[in-house]
Design an enzyme around this catalytic site. Structure first.
Site, PDB file in Angstrom:
ATOM      1  N   HIS A  35     -41.116 -25.411   9.480  1.00 27.00           N
ATOM      2  CA  HIS A  35     -41.396 -24.100   9.331  1.00 27.00           C
ATOM      3  C   HIS A  35     -42.834 -23.840   8.841  1.00 27.00           C
ATOM      4  CE1 HIS A  35     -39.495 -19.969   7.765  1.00 27.00           C
ATOM      5  NE2 HIS A  35     -40.685 -19.899   8.335  1.00 27.00           N
TER       6      HIS A  35
ATOM      7  N   ASN B 179     -44.526 -15.325  15.106  1.00 23.86           N
ATOM      8  CA  ASN B 179     -44.965 -14.141  14.893  1.00 23.86           C
ATOM      9  C   ASN B 179     -46.514 -14.227  14.855  1.00 23.86           C
ATOM     10  OD1 ASN B 179     -45.104 -15.862  12.608  1.00 23.86           O
ATOM     11  ND2 ASN B 179     -44.914 -14.194  11.256  1.00 23.86           N
TER      12      ASN B 179
ATOM     13  N   ASP C 122     -38.492 -14.975  12.688  1.00 23.65           N
ATOM     14  CA  ASP C 122     -38.722 -15.299  11.339  1.00 23.65           C
ATOM     15  C   ASP C 122     -39.749 -14.061  10.951  1.00 23.65           C
ATOM     16  OD1 ASP C 122     -38.884 -16.376   8.913  1.00 23.65           O
ATOM     17  OD2 ASP C 122     -40.854 -16.957   9.186  1.00 23.65           O
TER      18      ASP C 122
ATOM     19  N   HIS D 213     -34.050 -15.744   9.638  1.00 19.50           N
ATOM     20  CA  HIS D 213     -34.549 -15.415   8.436  1.00 19.50           C
ATOM     21  C   HIS D 213     -33.648 -14.337   7.843  1.00 19.50           C
ATOM     22  CE1 HIS D 213     -38.235 -13.515   5.934  1.00 19.50           C
ATOM     23  NE2 HIS D 213     -37.301 -12.630   5.955  1.00 19.50           N
TER      24      HIS D 213
ATOM     25  N   HIS E 137     -35.292 -20.831   4.806  1.00 19.63           N
ATOM     26  CA  HIS E 137     -35.508 -20.620   3.184  1.00 19.63           C
ATOM     27  C   HIS E 137     -34.516 -20.035   2.520  1.00 19.63           C
ATOM     28  CE1 HIS E 137     -36.805 -16.970   5.117  1.00 19.63           C
ATOM     29  NE2 HIS E 137     -37.638 -17.413   5.445  1.00 19.63           N
TER      30      HIS E 137
ATOM     31  N   ASN F  17     -41.746 -14.098   0.418  1.00 12.87           N
ATOM     32  CA  ASN F  17     -40.371 -13.537   1.223  1.00 12.87           C
ATOM     33  C   ASN F  17     -39.682 -14.634   1.584  1.00 12.87           C
ATOM     34  OD1 ASN F  17     -38.732 -11.580   1.989  1.00 12.87           O
ATOM     35  ND2 ASN F  17     -39.950 -11.337   3.702  1.00 12.87           N
TER      36      ASN F  17
ATOM     37  N   ASP G 196     -42.577 -23.110   5.029  1.00 10.50           N
ATOM     38  CA  ASP G 196     -42.804 -21.793   5.181  1.00 10.50           C
ATOM     39  C   ASP G 196     -44.503 -21.653   4.907  1.00 10.50           C
ATOM     40  OD1 ASP G 196     -42.674 -19.173   6.012  1.00 10.50           O
ATOM     41  OD2 ASP G 196     -41.379 -18.733   4.348  1.00 10.50           O
TER      42      ASP G 196
ATOM     43  N   HIS H  61     -52.627 -17.024   4.378  1.00 13.31           N
ATOM     44  CA  HIS H  61     -53.479 -15.565   4.158  1.00 13.31           C
ATOM     45  C   HIS H  61     -54.946 -15.592   3.823  1.00 13.31           C
ATOM     46  CE1 HIS H  61     -49.949 -13.172   5.121  1.00 13.31           C
ATOM     47  NE2 HIS H  61     -49.306 -14.304   4.289  1.00 13.31           N
TER      48      HIS H  61
ATOM     49  N   GLY I 227     -46.355 -14.725   0.851  1.00 11.33           N
ATOM     50  CA  GLY I 227     -46.479 -15.925   1.632  1.00 11.33           C
ATOM     51  C   GLY I 227     -47.509 -17.202   0.739  1.00 11.33           C
TER      52      GLY I 227
HETATM   53 ZN   LIG Z   1     -38.969 -16.318   6.851  1.00  8.72          ZN
END
Ligand SMILES: [Zn+2]
Length: 434
Positions: free
Chosen positions: A66, A100, A158, A185, A238, A284, A311, A315, A330
């Site tokens: 992930h 994404n 996700d 998710h 998660h 999240n 995850d 950023h 994140g």
């Molecule tokens: Zn997620």
């Protein structure tokens, strides 16, 4: 090209191996193990490069199922090359990236682009997930067959949970045909709207809008029911609440095909740290209360949880250098995951080292049906070597990732990845790549 990793403590949970031995590698494949007691040790491999792993723990290459690599579309946050370097530095030899991106990985061309970029970078292996729905819009299933043919190993929207139960039902039905998991998710967006942190004592004290545990649990419950209805393969990402774990425990006992993962930050941080208003604690699902964290730890050592996944959500500074409510959720987790787990769980006695290795190797390999996560003869020579006693402070300025967003900055941790070998090549050594 021959390589001998000498005198390390080999831990290969797939075959219950835990002994001091050499690992022999040739042309990117594992040849086999030679016990340290073998009198003929080394006689057959005179010209091999030797790596002295005395005092180290030698494992199959770690798999992180992930990560977000932001490429294509948001390369200023991370690209496939910098993400791959971060993965190698963190001890990972295979990662799976979420779709994404922009464009979304909802067709074969974008999936092929990701595979090609990872091969060109030549650091570690990157396996993409395709999106469940076109443009992750939640309405129409993406071209799942085409995505599988282009190398996708699972499907996920996700970050944008599939809110329509009928769409999720169809996706789970197709997961049987393609034998690839639907990675969910679990979040009911109507319950999480405008939420900033876990709903509870601290959200009240800090004056931030809360996200109830039930926002996750209602979706876990729905997806488990749909998995039972369809016979499809569900993977819950998660997991962060006690209630989700109870639902998954019951579903597994009932024989529903469900697996799940947990992140290092949900295992080691509580919602109390949000009081710093450090936006690096925004994630999240949100960091939960002590009771939930204890439930996750318990489930981890009991074997209810199939794997640990980061995850990794890099950023740009601008997305975090702002007020809490405006910050993007994140954590850039690839480079700290192993050390956080080693220090906080293994050295504290909460998690057995063999169990930890299985959660990073054979665990995710089984979820995805990958022929990896073991040091069997003939396997890809992907190896992660850990120095269990190395003490180092987390310094985001030295990250290989483009991102610096971590709540672990400044923490002194014991037990770090020492060397990463990908297909028989040393790709990272003590945090430096290349
Ligand atoms: Zn997620």
């Amino acid at each position: 090209m021959r390589l001998r990793v000498r005198d390390g403590r080999i831990i290969d949970p797939a075959h219950n191996v835990d002994s001091v031995a050499d690992v022999l590698i040739e042309d990117g494949r594992i040849v086999g193990l030679e016990p340290a007691t073998d009198p003929d040790r080394g006689s057959t491999q005179g010209d091999a490069q030797v790596i002295d792993a005395t005092g180290k723990i030698v494992c199959p290459g770690f798999i992180d199922m992930h990560v977000h690599f932001r490429d294509p579309g948001y390369e200023y946050k991370e690209d496939i090359e910098t993400g791959s370097r971060a993965a190698a530095a963190g001890g990972f030899t295979t990662v799976c990236c979420m779709p994404n991106t922009d464009p979304v990985i909802d067709n074969g061309a974008v999936a092929s682009y990701v595979r090609k970029r990872a091969q060109d970078a030549g650091v570690i292996d990157v396996l993409p997930f395709g999106s469940i729905t076109k443009r992750q819009a939640g309405e129409e299933l993406s071209e799942m067959g085409e995505l599988v043919r282009a190398g996708c190993v699972g499907f996920s929207d996700d970050g944008k949970p599939v809110m329509r139960a009928d769409v999720m039902r169809n996706a789970l039905s197709y997961s049987r045909i393609f034998n690839a998991p639907i990675i969910s998710h679990c979040e009911d967006l109507n319950l999480t709207r405008d939420g900033q942190m876990h709903e509870g004592y601290y959200s009240f004290v800090f004056g931030l809008k809360g996200i109830p545990a039930e926002a996750e649990e209602t979706m876990v419950a729905r997806d488990l029911l749909l998995a039972r209805l369809t016979g499809g393969r569900l993977h819950v990402c998660h997991v962060s609440t006690r209630g989700s774990l109870e639902l998954i425990r019951r579903a597994k006992a009932e024989g529903i095909a469900v697996t799940c993962e947990v992140t290092p930050h949900h295992l080691t941080l509580t919602d109390e740290v949000v009081g710093s208003y450090d936006t690096n604690t925004k994630v999240n699902p949100p960091l939960r209360s002590e009771d939930h964290v204890q439930a996750l730890r318990q489930a981890l050592s009991e074997g209810l949880i199939d794997c640990i996944a980061t995850d990794h959500a890099p950023h740009h500074l601008e997305s975090k250098d702002c007020e809490y409510a405006a910050a993007a959720p994140g954590i850039a987790g690839l480079e700290t995951a192993v050390a956080v787990i080693m220090d906080r769980l293994v050295h504290s006695g909460a998690l057995d080292i063999t169990k930890m290795v299985s959660l990073f190797t054979v665990g995710p390999a089984r979820v995805l049906g990958l022929d990896r996560g073991t040091l069997s003869p003939g396997a890809r020579a992907d190896i992660t070597i850990i120095d269990p006693d190395r003490v180092k402070r987390v310094n985001p300025e030295t990250f290989n990732s483009k991102a610096r967003n971590t709540p672990f900055a400044g923490m002194e941790l014991r037990g770090w990845p020492w060397m990463t070998i990908s297909e028989g090549r040393v790709v990272a050594h003590d945090g430096s790549v290349g």
